[in-house]
Design a protein around this motif. Structure first.
Motif, PDB file in Angstrom:
ATOM      1  N   PRO A 174     -73.624   8.982  46.486  1.00 36.86           N
ATOM      2  CA  PRO A 174     -75.018   8.555  46.492  1.00 36.86           C
ATOM      3  C   PRO A 174     -75.956   9.715  46.790  1.00 36.86           C
ATOM      4  O   PRO A 174     -75.532  10.809  47.181  1.00 36.86           O
ATOM      5  CB  PRO A 174     -75.036   7.524  47.630  1.00 36.86           C
ATOM      6  CG  PRO A 174     -73.933   7.960  48.547  1.00 36.86           C
ATOM      7  CD  PRO A 174     -72.865   8.513  47.656  1.00 36.86           C
ATOM      8  N   HIS A 177     -78.668  11.184  52.314  1.00 34.29           N
ATOM      9  CA  HIS A 177     -79.391  10.497  53.371  1.00 34.29           C
ATOM     10  C   HIS A 177     -80.426  11.472  53.934  1.00 34.29           C
ATOM     11  O   HIS A 177     -80.234  12.689  53.905  1.00 34.29           O
ATOM     12  CB  HIS A 177     -78.380  10.087  54.449  1.00 34.29           C
ATOM     13  CG  HIS A 177     -78.942   9.270  55.558  1.00 34.29           C
ATOM     14  ND1 HIS A 177     -79.611   9.822  56.627  1.00 34.29           N
ATOM     15  CD2 HIS A 177     -78.907   7.931  55.786  1.00 34.29           C
ATOM     16  CE1 HIS A 177     -79.970   8.867  57.468  1.00 34.29           C
ATOM     17  NE2 HIS A 177     -79.559   7.707  56.980  1.00 34.29           N
ATOM     18  N   GLU A 216     -68.189   8.399  59.558  1.00 29.20           N
ATOM     19  CA  GLU A 216     -68.880   9.245  58.591  1.00 29.20           C
ATOM     20  C   GLU A 216     -68.234  10.625  58.632  1.00 29.20           C
ATOM     21  O   GLU A 216     -68.207  11.287  59.671  1.00 29.20           O
ATOM     22  CB  GLU A 216     -70.364   9.344  58.926  1.00 29.20           C
ATOM     23  CG  GLU A 216     -71.142  10.399  58.144  1.00 29.20           C
ATOM     24  CD  GLU A 216     -71.341  10.073  56.664  1.00 29.20           C
ATOM     25  OE1 GLU A 216     -71.816  10.958  55.923  1.00 29.20           O
ATOM     26  OE2 GLU A 216     -71.044   8.930  56.245  1.00 29.20           O
ATOM     27  N   PRO A 343     -72.424   5.773  53.466  1.00 36.17           N
ATOM     28  CA  PRO A 343     -72.513   5.527  52.019  1.00 36.17           C
ATOM     29  C   PRO A 343     -71.567   6.412  51.230  1.00 36.17           C
ATOM     30  O   PRO A 343     -71.249   7.536  51.619  1.00 36.17           O
ATOM     31  CB  PRO A 343     -73.974   5.862  51.703  1.00 36.17           C
ATOM     32  CG  PRO A 343     -74.400   6.794  52.786  1.00 36.17           C
ATOM     33  CD  PRO A 343     -73.653   6.369  54.013  1.00 36.17           C
ATOM     34  N   GLY A 344     -71.078   5.883  50.101  1.00 39.51           N
ATOM     35  CA  GLY A 344     -70.279   6.676  49.179  1.00 39.51           C
ATOM     36  C   GLY A 344     -68.828   6.838  49.550  1.00 39.51           C
ATOM     37  O   GLY A 344     -68.122   7.664  48.965  1.00 39.51           O
TER      38      GLY A 344
END
Length: 430
Positions: A174, A177, A216, A343-344
């Protein structure tokens, strides 16, 4: 780190040697004895041939320049084979002792280094990071500067729940961020920084998540490496040389290779998919920062010895680096129920993502299989692994007493090689 020096001096953790092959230590003899026949290690010779045949087909198709693979089972080395080219453009064949940039396969080394200090009572996993690195005191979350609900701990660093991130990861995913964009703007990953300068710059950035809430992938293991330096009173390079590489006989494992090893350094090629060559730091260049998250070089055989040590519960031959209980703790899942993910995740890690949907979690330095039947690749509950952005990959399966190491450089789709290695190794079990 890997230049030639006088001798290993492990006493008091002050080694001075590096990429010098200790007598017999870096060979296939001793604690990592080569099986007379693969069948003696519970692997079929004919079916193992499918591993190297497939890799050779990838070389012939131009998708990779070459590779080295090492597979062991039951304490015996069943396969250690080079395939293809060390440097395709120079038509230089791949030697079995080729040196590779291992990127994030550095993380298990740095994580083990911290756990060795924990065994000595010099660090505690529940302590906040700021106890060892005061610059991490008073961190805020997000660009809005929300206060942290609790400080990140050393355990958070090891399992990637410290709220940190990477500024940018290679490959699809994505859009960045805002916190990742802030990392990029601040040049957090600038290779000119020392370890101390890096952690100071990183600590000044906002956290992406509240500590303890979200997995993360991040610079966390770089911070682990800096804590090792501060607590041990020596740089990470010296600590790993003295406390891990020297006892295990890892003659070619460190943060750079000496000039005389130039004809053993594996080179990436122009990738036929991207029409570009992956940017890989020169293995012969001494870095300013010894990155615990991704800075080391190694060979397939050295990494095989490291894997066998982990499989043995912290011991290889006469060298005991850590206790069995410490290795068990490291290879257990440390992500609690309800852990969120950045994300991702699935785009970047595919069916080997450390998440419940794939049947994996994350321990203290590597992903850990927690359930059977969710990942598209074979394995057993309790196996653990990690890989590197430049194409390297390993896993350890305690149930099968098995490890496998794949070394290659620069493929555009490294995940498919991890899948294929799993499939091809397990089909060879007898």
């Amino acid at each position: 780190m890997l230049e030639r020096r006088a001798a290993f001096a492990a006493a008091a953790g002050l080694a001075t040697a590096s990429l010098i092959r200790p007598a017999a230590a870096a060979t296939d003899s001793g604690p990592l004895a080569r099986a007379t026949r693969p069948e003696d290690a519970g692997l079929s010779r004919d079916r193992l041939g499918r591993v190297t045949a497939w890799l050779q087909s990838e070389v012939d198709a131009g998708r990779i320049p070459g590779a080295v693979v090492a597979i062991g089972r039951g304490g015996k080395l069943a396969l250690h084979e080079p395939v293809g080219f060390r440097d395709r453009e120079a038509r230089a064949p791949m030697p079995a002792d080729a040196i590779f940039r291992i990127a994030s396969m550095t993380k298990p080394f740095a994580s083990l280094a911290l756990m060795m200090l924990a065994e000595e009572g010099k660090v505690m996993l529940w302590h906040p990071v700021s106890r060892y690195l005061p610059e991490f005191k008073g961190q805020k979350v997000g660009l809005e500067g929300a206060p942290v609900e609790r400080e990140a701990t050393l355990q958070d660093l090891l399992r990637h729940t410290a709220g940190l991130t990477y500024g940018a990861l290679p490959g699809p995913g994505p859009a960045p961020h805002p916190v990742q964009s802030a990392y990029v703007a601040a040049k957090v990953a600038d290779r000119s920084l020392t370890s101390a300068e890096f952690t100071a710059r990183l600590a000044a950035q906002p956290l992406m998540f509240q500590p303890g809430t979200t997995w993360e992938y991040s610079h966390a293991t770089d911070v682990v490496g800096r804590i090792v330096e501060v607590v041990a009173g020596q740089d990470l390079d010296a600590f790993i040389r003295a406390r891990i590489s020297a006892p295990l006989g890892l003659a070619d494992t460190g943060f750079w290779a000496p000039p005389e090893a130039a004809n053993r350094v594996a080179r990436a090629q122009v990738d036929p998919v991207t029409n570009a060559r992956q940017a890989i730091p020169d293995a012969l260049e001494k870095p300013r920062m010894f990155s615990g998250g991704g800075g080391m070089v190694s060979t397939a055989m050295d990494y095989a010895r490291f894997c066998q040590m982990l499989l043995n519960g912290g011991r290889l031959g006469e060298a005991q680096l850590a206790s069995r209980s410490t290795i068990q703790l490291m290879s257990a899942n440390h992500l609690p129920e309800g852990t969120q993910y950045g994300p991702g995740l699935l785009v970047r890690f595919g069916g080997l993502a450390p998440a419940p949907v794939t049947g994996y979690g994350f321990g203290l330095g590597f992903a850990v299989r927690t359930a059977q039947g969710r990942s598209p690749v074979p394995g057993n509950v309790g196996d653990y692994f990690w890989g590197g952005a430049y194409g390297t990959y390993f896993w350890i399966d305690p149930k099968e007493e098995l490890y496998a190491v794949l070394m290659l450089q620069g493929p555009s789709d490294r995940i498919q090689y991890r899948y294929a290695m799993r499939q091809l190794v397990y089909q060879a079990l007898t």
